[in-house]
Enzyme design. Sequence first.
Site, PDB file in Angstrom:
ATOM      1  N   LYS A   1       5.912   3.786  16.976  1.00 12.00           N
ATOM      2  CA  LYS A   1       5.853   2.681  16.001  1.00 12.00           C
ATOM      3  C   LYS A   1       7.051   2.747  15.069  1.00 12.00           C
ATOM      4  O   LYS A   1       7.305   3.788  14.455  1.00 12.00           O
ATOM      5  CB  LYS A   1       4.542   2.764  15.220  1.00 12.00           C
ATOM      6  CG  LYS A   1       4.322   1.573  14.297  1.00 12.00           C
ATOM      7  CD  LYS A   1       2.872   1.480  13.883  1.00 12.00           C
ATOM      8  CE  LYS A   1       2.615   0.349  12.923  1.00 12.00           C
ATOM      9  NZ  LYS A   1       1.198   0.258  12.533  1.00 12.00           N
TER      10      LYS A   1
ATOM     11  N   SER B   1       5.806   5.199   8.646  1.00 16.87           N
ATOM     12  CA  SER B   1       5.141   4.888   7.383  1.00 16.87           C
ATOM     13  C   SER B   1       6.068   5.233   6.223  1.00 16.87           C
ATOM     14  O   SER B   1       6.672   6.311   6.208  1.00 16.87           O
ATOM     15  CB  SER B   1       3.852   5.696   7.244  1.00 16.87           C
ATOM     16  OG  SER B   1       3.434   5.656   5.881  1.00 16.87           O
TER      17      SER B   1
ATOM     18  N   ASN C   1       5.939  -1.411  11.366  1.00 22.39           N
ATOM     19  CA  ASN C   1       5.143  -0.910  10.252  1.00 22.39           C
ATOM     20  C   ASN C   1       5.434  -1.776   9.013  1.00 22.39           C
ATOM     21  O   ASN C   1       6.098  -2.805   9.125  1.00 22.39           O
ATOM     22  CB  ASN C   1       5.505   0.561   9.995  1.00 22.39           C
ATOM     23  CG  ASN C   1       4.297   1.360   9.547  1.00 22.39           C
ATOM     24  OD1 ASN C   1       3.590   0.952   8.617  1.00 22.39           O
ATOM     25  ND2 ASN C   1       4.049   2.488  10.185  1.00 22.39           N
TER      26      ASN C   1
ATOM     27  N   PHE D   1      -1.565   8.215   4.371  1.00 16.99           N
ATOM     28  CA  PHE D   1      -2.327   8.849   5.461  1.00 16.99           C
ATOM     29  C   PHE D   1      -3.589   9.569   4.958  1.00 16.99           C
ATOM     30  O   PHE D   1      -3.857  10.728   5.299  1.00 16.99           O
ATOM     31  CB  PHE D   1      -1.475   9.868   6.241  1.00 16.99           C
ATOM     32  CG  PHE D   1      -0.344   9.296   7.044  1.00 16.99           C
ATOM     33  CD1 PHE D   1      -0.197   7.928   7.247  1.00 16.99           C
ATOM     34  CD2 PHE D   1       0.583  10.149   7.652  1.00 16.99           C
ATOM     35  CE1 PHE D   1       0.850   7.415   8.005  1.00 16.99           C
ATOM     36  CE2 PHE D   1       1.632   9.650   8.403  1.00 16.99           C
ATOM     37  CZ  PHE D   1       1.764   8.293   8.575  1.00 16.99           C
TER      38      PHE D   1
ATOM     39  N   ASN E   1       0.836  -1.206   0.000  1.00 16.54           N
ATOM     40  CA  ASN E   1       0.000   0.000   0.000  1.00 16.54           C
ATOM     41  C   ASN E   1       0.865   1.248   0.000  1.00 16.54           C
ATOM     42  O   ASN E   1       1.958   1.274   0.544  1.00 16.54           O
ATOM     43  CB  ASN E   1      -0.953  -0.006   1.208  1.00 16.54           C
ATOM     44  CG  ASN E   1      -0.364   0.690   2.419  1.00 16.54           C
ATOM     45  OD1 ASN E   1      -0.436   1.919   2.558  1.00 16.54           O
ATOM     46  ND2 ASN E   1       0.265  -0.078   3.305  1.00 16.54           N
TER      47      ASN E   1
ATOM     48  N   ASN F   1       5.066   5.950   3.306  1.00 16.23           N
ATOM     49  CA  ASN F   1       4.278   6.619   2.264  1.00 16.23           C
ATOM     50  C   ASN F   1       4.102   8.124   2.443  1.00 16.23           C
ATOM     51  O   ASN F   1       3.368   8.754   1.703  1.00 16.23           O
ATOM     52  CB  ASN F   1       2.917   5.942   2.143  1.00 16.23           C
ATOM     53  CG  ASN F   1       3.075   4.476   1.804  1.00 16.23           C
ATOM     54  OD1 ASN F   1       3.854   4.140   0.919  1.00 16.23           O
ATOM     55  ND2 ASN F   1       2.381   3.611   2.523  1.00 16.23           N
ATOM     56  N   THR F   2       4.736   8.688   3.476  1.00 17.51           N
ATOM     57  CA  THR F   2       4.767  10.150   3.622  1.00 17.51           C
ATOM     58  C   THR F   2       6.226  10.549   3.461  1.00 17.51           C
ATOM     59  O   THR F   2       7.066  10.154   4.280  1.00 17.51           O
ATOM     60  CB  THR F   2       4.212  10.584   5.002  1.00 17.51           C
ATOM     61  OG1 THR F   2       2.824  10.255   5.043  1.00 17.51           O
ATOM     62  CG2 THR F   2       4.380  12.074   5.227  1.00 17.51           C
TER      63      THR F   2
HETATM   64  C1  LIG Z   1      -3.526  -0.697   3.660  1.00 16.69           C
HETATM   65  C2  LIG Z   1      -2.705  -0.447   4.893  1.00 16.69           C
HETATM   66  C3  LIG Z   1      -2.749   0.796   5.511  1.00 16.69           C
HETATM   67  C4  LIG Z   1      -1.996   1.032   6.658  1.00 16.69           C
HETATM   68  N1  LIG Z   1      -2.073   2.261   7.262  1.00 16.69           N
HETATM   69  C5  LIG Z   1      -1.358   2.482   8.398  1.00 16.69           C
HETATM   70  C6  LIG Z   1      -1.448   3.731   9.066  1.00 16.69           C
HETATM   71  O1  LIG Z   1      -2.188   4.625   8.671  1.00 16.69           O
HETATM   72  N2  LIG Z   1      -0.695   3.906  10.188  1.00 16.69           N
HETATM   73  C7  LIG Z   1       0.128   2.922  10.689  1.00 16.69           C
HETATM   74  O2  LIG Z   1       0.766   3.123  11.718  1.00 16.69           O
HETATM   75  N3  LIG Z   1       0.213   1.726  10.084  1.00 16.69           N
HETATM   76  C8  LIG Z   1      -0.499   1.483   8.946  1.00 16.69           C
HETATM   77  N4  LIG Z   1      -0.405   0.270   8.325  1.00 16.69           N
HETATM   78  C9  LIG Z   1       0.546  -0.742   8.865  1.00 16.69           C
HETATM   79  C10 LIG Z   1      -0.137  -1.760   9.765  1.00 16.69           C
HETATM   80  O3  LIG Z   1      -0.687  -1.162  10.904  1.00 16.69           O
HETATM   81  C11 LIG Z   1       0.882  -2.837  10.184  1.00 16.69           C
HETATM   82  O4  LIG Z   1       1.890  -2.219  10.975  1.00 16.69           O
HETATM   83  C12 LIG Z   1       1.550  -3.535   9.016  1.00 16.69           C
HETATM   84  O5  LIG Z   1       0.647  -3.692   7.942  1.00 16.69           O
HETATM   85  C13 LIG Z   1       2.092  -4.915   9.400  1.00 16.69           C
HETATM   86  O6  LIG Z   1       1.067  -5.757   9.879  1.00 16.69           O
HETATM   87  P1  LIG Z   1       0.292  -6.829   8.968  1.00 16.69           P
HETATM   88  O7  LIG Z   1       1.330  -7.661   8.292  1.00 16.69           O
HETATM   89  O8  LIG Z   1      -0.581  -7.590   9.934  1.00 16.69           O
HETATM   90  O9  LIG Z   1      -0.507  -6.040   7.990  1.00 16.69           O
HETATM   91  C14 LIG Z   1      -1.156   0.003   7.177  1.00 16.69           C
HETATM   92  C15 LIG Z   1      -1.128  -1.244   6.563  1.00 16.69           C
HETATM   93  C16 LIG Z   1      -1.887  -1.489   5.424  1.00 16.69           C
HETATM   94  C17 LIG Z   1      -1.829  -2.861   4.786  1.00 16.69           C
END
Ligand SMILES: Cc1cc2nc3c(=O)[nH]c(=O)nc-3n(C[C@H](O)[C@H](O)[C@H](O)COP(=O)(O)O)c2cc1C
Length: 343
Positions: free
Chosen positions: A218, A181, A247, A120, A116, A183-184
Site C-alpha cells: 500500500k 501510514s 493511503n 495503528f 486521523n 502516523n507511525t
Molecule cells: C480513521 C482512519 C484510519 C485508517 N487506518 C488505516 C490503517 O490502519 N491502515 C491502512 O492501511 N490504512 C488506514 N487508513 C487509510 C484508508 O484505508 C484509506 O487508504 C484512506 O483513508 C483513503 O480512502 P478514503 O478516502 O476512502 O478514506 C485509515 C483511514 C482512516 C480515515
Amino acid sequence: MLYTSLLRPLLFRLSAEHAHNLTMAQIGMLQSHALGRSILKSFVGSITPSPVQAMGLTFEHPVGLAAGLDKNAEAMEGFFTLGFSHVEIGTLTPRPQPGNPQPRLFRLPADQAIINRMGFNNKGAENAAQRLAMRTSRWKIVGGNIGKNKETPNEQAHEDYVLAMQALHQHVDYFTVNISSPNTPGLRDLQHEAALKFLLETVAKENQRLGSKPLAVKVAPDLTKEEVQNMARLAAEAGFQGIIATNTTIGRSVEKTSADRIAAIGAGGLSGRPLTHKSTEVVSWIKEAVQENLSIIGVGGVFTAQDVIDKRNAGADLVQVYTGFVYQGPGMIKELEPAWKIG
Ligand SMILES: Cc1cc2nc3c(=O)[nH]c(=O)nc-3n(C[C@H](O)[C@H](O)[C@H](O)COP(=O)(O)O)c2cc1C
C-alpha cells in the site's frame, strides 16, 4: 436515506472516535443473530454480482472495505452482510498497541473528509487471528493489512511484518504490507528503494515458506510519479500480486474547512473527497508502469458510482472505501452498484 437524514446527524453530534466505536458496537451486535443480519441487509438488499479477478482471487464485485475501519476483525460478518466483496482488516502489528493519545480522529464535513492520526491502535495480530478462526461461510475475501509496532526501529521492521504474517497466515486470503501510514514515525521511509526491496523480498520469502498467499503493498499519495512507478516495479519483481493506491495524504488541500480549524487539528492523514483525484492519478501512474503484471486496488475519496468508474478507468481492478462509508452509511454498496451493473 435513513442514515443521512437521521442516523448520521445523531452520530455526528458525538466525537468522531466515539461515533466510530458506537457504530462498530452496533454492527457487532447486529451481525451476531439472523434478525440483526436481516436489519443490516435491509440497507442494501441484494447486490448484483459481477466477478472480478484480481491478485489471482475472484471477487464478487469490485468494491471492498479499506483497512483501518475494522482493524481487529470484530465486525466481519456485519460488513459482508452490508455487501462488501472484501474486507481488509488491520493495520495489525505483532504486539497490541494503544496508538496515539486522543483526540486523534476529526471530521471535516464541509469537505466530506477526515483527518486521523490513530497510529495503528490495535489489539495485535494474534488477537485478530482468534476471531478470524470463527469465519463463517457468509464471509467473502479477507485481506490482512500488516505493519510494525511503533517502538520497533526501521532496521528491524521486517521482523514485525514477518511475525504479523505468521499469526494471520492461515486466516486471510491476501496480505497488504502497509508502509504508507503517516502516523507511525519513520514508517514511510520504508518506501525508499533499498529498504523497500529488502522488506518486500523478506515478506515474500516468508509468505512462500508459509504457503503463498497473494501479496499487495500500500502506497502513499505523497510520492512523485517516478517514486510510485519504481515501487510498483520493485513490488512486481519481489513477486507481489497487487498494489493499493493510496493511503491518506499529509497534504491539506481542502476547499471549505477554515485554515484555523485545519491548524487546530494538527498532524494526521487526510482522506475523503480531497483525495479523490490524487489517488486516481496515482492509480494511472501505476497502470502505466506495470501494465498487466500487478492488480491495482484504487482507494481514496470514493463516494459515488462515478468515482468507482473513474478509478477503474484509470486502471484499478478493485476499489476500496473508508471515508465515503462514514458519510454515506450502510447503504453505500447499493449506491455504488450501478458502477458494475452497467459498466
Ligand atoms: C480513521 C482512519 C484510519 C485508517 N487506518 C488505516 C490503517 O490502519 N491502515 C491502512 O492501511 N490504512 C488506514 N487508513 C487509510 C484508508 O484505508 C484509506 O487508504 C484512506 O483513508 C483513503 O480512502 P478514503 O478516502 O476512502 O478514506 C485509515 C483511514 C482512516 C480515515
